[in-house]
Motif scaffolding. Structure first.
Motif, short mmCIF file in Angstrom:
data_model
loop_
_atom_site.label_atom_id
_atom_site.label_comp_id
_atom_site.label_asym_id
_atom_site.label_seq_id
_atom_site.Cartn_x
_atom_site.Cartn_y
_atom_site.Cartn_z
N UNK A 31 0.84 -1.21 0.00
CA UNK A 31 0.00 0.00 0.00
C UNK A 31 0.87 1.26 0.00
N UNK A 32 1.93 1.24 0.78
CA UNK A 32 2.84 2.39 0.83
C UNK A 32 3.55 2.61 -0.50
N UNK A 33 3.75 1.52 -1.22
CA UNK A 33 4.39 1.65 -2.55
C UNK A 33 3.40 2.12 -3.61
N UNK A 34 2.10 2.12 -3.28
CA UNK A 34 1.11 2.61 -4.25
C UNK A 34 0.27 1.53 -4.89
N UNK A 35 0.29 0.34 -4.33
CA UNK A 35 -0.55 -0.72 -4.88
C UNK A 35 -2.03 -0.39 -4.66
N UNK A 36 -2.91 -0.79 -5.58
CA UNK A 36 -4.34 -0.58 -5.40
C UNK A 36 -4.88 -1.39 -4.23
N UNK A 37 -6.00 -0.96 -3.63
CA UNK A 37 -6.56 -1.67 -2.48
C UNK A 37 -6.80 -3.16 -2.71
N UNK A 38 -7.26 -3.52 -3.90
CA UNK A 38 -7.53 -4.94 -4.15
C UNK A 38 -6.24 -5.75 -4.18
N UNK A 39 -5.15 -5.13 -4.61
CA UNK A 39 -3.85 -5.81 -4.61
C UNK A 39 -3.29 -5.92 -3.19
N UNK A 40 -3.57 -4.90 -2.39
CA UNK A 40 -3.15 -4.93 -0.99
C UNK A 40 -3.83 -6.10 -0.29
N UNK A 41 -5.12 -6.24 -0.54
CA UNK A 41 -5.87 -7.37 0.02
C UNK A 41 -5.29 -8.69 -0.49
N UNK A 42 -5.09 -8.77 -1.81
CA UNK A 42 -4.63 -10.02 -2.43
C UNK A 42 -3.27 -10.44 -1.89
#
Lengths: 64, 236
Positions: A31-42
């Motif tokens: 998330x801190x690197x800028x990943x989208x929320x769905x990728x953070x979850x995944x």
């Protein structure tokens, strides 16, 4: 077992708590690197599932 | 030039038909990937693996569908591993457009289930710029867009989109759901610390085109989908 926020606090199993913490940290870094929320979850789910099942996914990533 | 003429003649003669376009991924990371961070390792894997994949757009004048076409023959990676790699380029889903009904569907696995995320076709507030370049013989014009891949609260999730579209092919579609320009997007740049782009590598006229909207998945409106996040889902 599915990861939930309560895994950190209420689980009596220290391994589950460790896996949850490890997974949550990996997701937070994404998330801190800028990943989208769905990728953070995944990613969180991916790490937790691998950790809980004892799957070593790091060997797949070593070649990159 | 010969390729261009062939395409132009084809479009004039069979403009009621459709096109099949293959796009290729290429990374252009502007920042060094932190070695110790797992997401960084997936970005590095994507840089190496995704250029081997083909992403296909099928389109007629009204509808389009975009998806991962095929993978490496010797691709032996576990599904969840591949899924994570595809996610780094927003390529783990299927993107469907229906212009006449102003409808757009993104079907993908997210937050633990398969979703059909519904939104309008006309969504993006593109800024068209007087910059031109040729791609595979087609004269392309530039358009830009500021885009946030999250709930607009995290600036790290901002992306600067730069699309090169050609009015010579009047199809308002492009890779990974970017759409609504007066011409086919031949190159799409997603600019951030770990930039990447999709560029057209092949385009063909297609006689028997069949485009079907995704069927499976729980339907959710985009504005409701954007409220989902890790904490909200895991608390359920």
């Amino acid at each position: 077992m599915t990861l939930s926020l309560s895994s950190f606090n209420t689980s009596d199993n220290i391994e589950i708590r460790d896996c949850a913490a490890q997974a949550w940290e990996a997701g937070s870094e994404a998330e801190n690197m800028g990943a989208p929320p769905s990728d953070v979850y995944a990613l969180t789910d991916f790490v937790y599932t691998a950790c809980e099942s004892g799957t070593d996914y790091m060997f797949l990533l070593m070649n990159f | 030039m010969r390729f261009t003429l062939f395409i132009l003649i084809s479009f004039q003669c069979f403009s009621q038909k459709g096109i099949e376009v293959i796009y290729k991924y290429e990374s252009n990371f502007k920042k060094e990937i932190p070695e110790q961070i797992l997401y960084g390792k997936f970005l590095k894997a994507a840089k190496k693996i995704l250029p081997n994949y083909d992403f296909k757009l099928l389109a007629d004048m009204n509808e389009s569908i975009y998806y991962l076409k095929k993978e490496l023959d010797n691709d032996a990676y576990p599904q969840e591993f591949k899924e994570m790699i595809l996610r780094t380029a927003n390529s783990n889903g299927i993107f469907y457009s229906d212009v006449s009904n102003n409808k757009f569907i993104e079907q993908k696995n997210a937050f633990g289930k398969l979703y059909k995320i519904i939104s309008d076709f006309e969504t993006f507030d593109w800024k068209i710029i007087n910059e031109y370049k040729k791609i595979s013989g087609f004269k392309c014009k530039k358009a830009t867009l500021n885009y946030n891949v999250g709930n607009k609260k995290n600036n790290n999730q901002n992306r600067e989109i730069a699309a090169w579209f050609t009015p010579e092919i009047n199809y308002p579609f492009g890779p990974i759901g970017f759409r609504g320009l007066p011409g086919l997007i031949l190159e799409l740049n997603v600019n951030w610390d770990y930039s990447y782009k999709f560029e057209m590598s092949k385009i063909e006229f297609v006689y028997n085109l069949e485009i079907n909207a995704p069927v499976e998945g729980e339907t959710i409106k985009l504005q409701d989908y954007e409220k989902l996040n890790r904490s909200a889902v895991f608390q359920k």
